[in-house]
Design a protein around this motif. Structure first.
Motif, short mmCIF file in Angstrom:
data_model
loop_
_atom_site.label_atom_id
_atom_site.label_comp_id
_atom_site.label_asym_id
_atom_site.label_seq_id
_atom_site.Cartn_x
_atom_site.Cartn_y
_atom_site.Cartn_z
N MET A 59 -17.22 123.47 2.10
CA MET A 59 -16.92 123.67 3.51
C MET A 59 -18.17 123.47 4.37
SD MET A 59 -14.41 123.99 5.38
CE MET A 59 -12.97 124.95 5.66
N ASP A 60 -19.30 123.99 3.91
CA ASP A 60 -20.56 123.82 4.65
C ASP A 60 -20.92 122.34 4.77
OD1 ASP A 60 -20.75 126.51 4.93
OD2 ASP A 60 -22.29 126.81 3.40
N ILE A 65 -20.93 117.11 7.82
CA ILE A 65 -20.44 115.72 7.91
C ILE A 65 -19.69 115.49 9.22
CG2 ILE A 65 -18.65 114.20 6.94
CD1 ILE A 65 -19.57 115.10 4.15
N CYS A 66 -18.88 116.47 9.62
CA CYS A 66 -18.13 116.33 10.88
C CYS A 66 -19.08 116.28 12.06
CB CYS A 66 -17.16 117.50 11.04
SG CYS A 66 -15.71 117.35 10.00
N ASP A 67 -20.05 117.19 12.08
CA ASP A 67 -20.98 117.24 13.21
C ASP A 67 -21.84 115.98 13.29
OD1 ASP A 67 -20.36 119.66 14.45
OD2 ASP A 67 -21.50 120.81 12.98
N VAL A 74 -19.50 116.69 21.57
CA VAL A 74 -19.49 116.80 23.04
C VAL A 74 -18.06 116.67 23.58
CG1 VAL A 74 -20.36 115.81 25.19
CG2 VAL A 74 -21.82 115.88 23.17
N ILE A 75 -17.28 115.79 22.97
CA ILE A 75 -15.94 115.54 23.52
C ILE A 75 -14.81 115.83 22.52
CG2 ILE A 75 -16.67 113.82 25.22
CD1 ILE A 75 -15.65 111.66 23.22
N GLU A 76 -15.18 116.14 21.28
CA GLU A 76 -14.13 116.31 20.27
C GLU A 76 -14.23 117.66 19.54
OE1 GLU A 76 -13.23 111.74 18.78
OE2 GLU A 76 -15.03 112.74 18.05
N ASN A 77 -13.09 118.19 19.17
CA ASN A 77 -13.01 119.34 18.27
C ASN A 77 -12.61 118.83 16.89
OD1 ASN A 77 -13.45 121.31 20.26
ND2 ASN A 77 -11.30 121.24 20.87
N TYR A 78 -12.93 119.62 15.87
CA TYR A 78 -12.41 119.26 14.55
C TYR A 78 -11.98 120.52 13.80
CZ TYR A 78 -17.07 120.60 12.83
OH TYR A 78 -18.22 121.29 12.54
#
Lengths: 93, 93
Positions: A59-60, A65-67, A74-78
């Motif tokens: 998970m970490d 990787i997502c960030d 700035v414009i997206e959530n995950y």
């Protein structure tokens, strides 16, 4: 021993950010007669298979990787959903 | 009386279809040191809000929308999750 994991990652535009692609799809649907569709927003659905020591480590790493690559914070959530994969199961079946 | 629904649609490439974008992401991750990532596949996650008479009607319409516009049935699969929205709830909150 490492364990195999399968992650489902949902990347969506933040609610305050305009979604031109979603608006275009909605407009297309209206032209096709689907006038009851009120809003369309388009995001990404990413499936990642990886090996890791344990669920926390996986998970970490996925957060990182997502960030770094998959989402623009700035414009997206995950959102990440993580599941252990039994080694005898073929995830493509 | 019509009811408001919120649908989550997941469009994925069929397992037999190559995913160059996913392969590029995986390659990028390897360059960033994430060598334990075995596969990445990228699909679409589409949120649709619509009104309909009932859940069956909404589901039938979404099936039609997916086949006609959101997915290419030759190379893509799709899955729809449908939930009723209480009129007092703001889906963007």
């Amino acid at each position: 021993m490492t364990q195999k994991y399968q992650a489902q990652i949902y990347v969506t535009l933040r609610p305050s950010v305009l979604d031109p692609a979603g608006t275009a799809v909605q407009s297309g649907l209206r032209h096709m007669g689907h006038n009851n569709v009120e809003e369309v927003r388009i995001g990404k659905y990413i499936q990642v298979s990886l090996t890791a020591e344990n669920k926390t480590a996986a998970m970490d790493q996925l957060d990182c990787i997502c960030d770094q690559l998959l989402a623009n914070p700035v414009i997206e959530n995950y959102r990440i959903e993580l599941a252990e994969v039994s080694s005898s199961v073929n995830i493509h079946s």
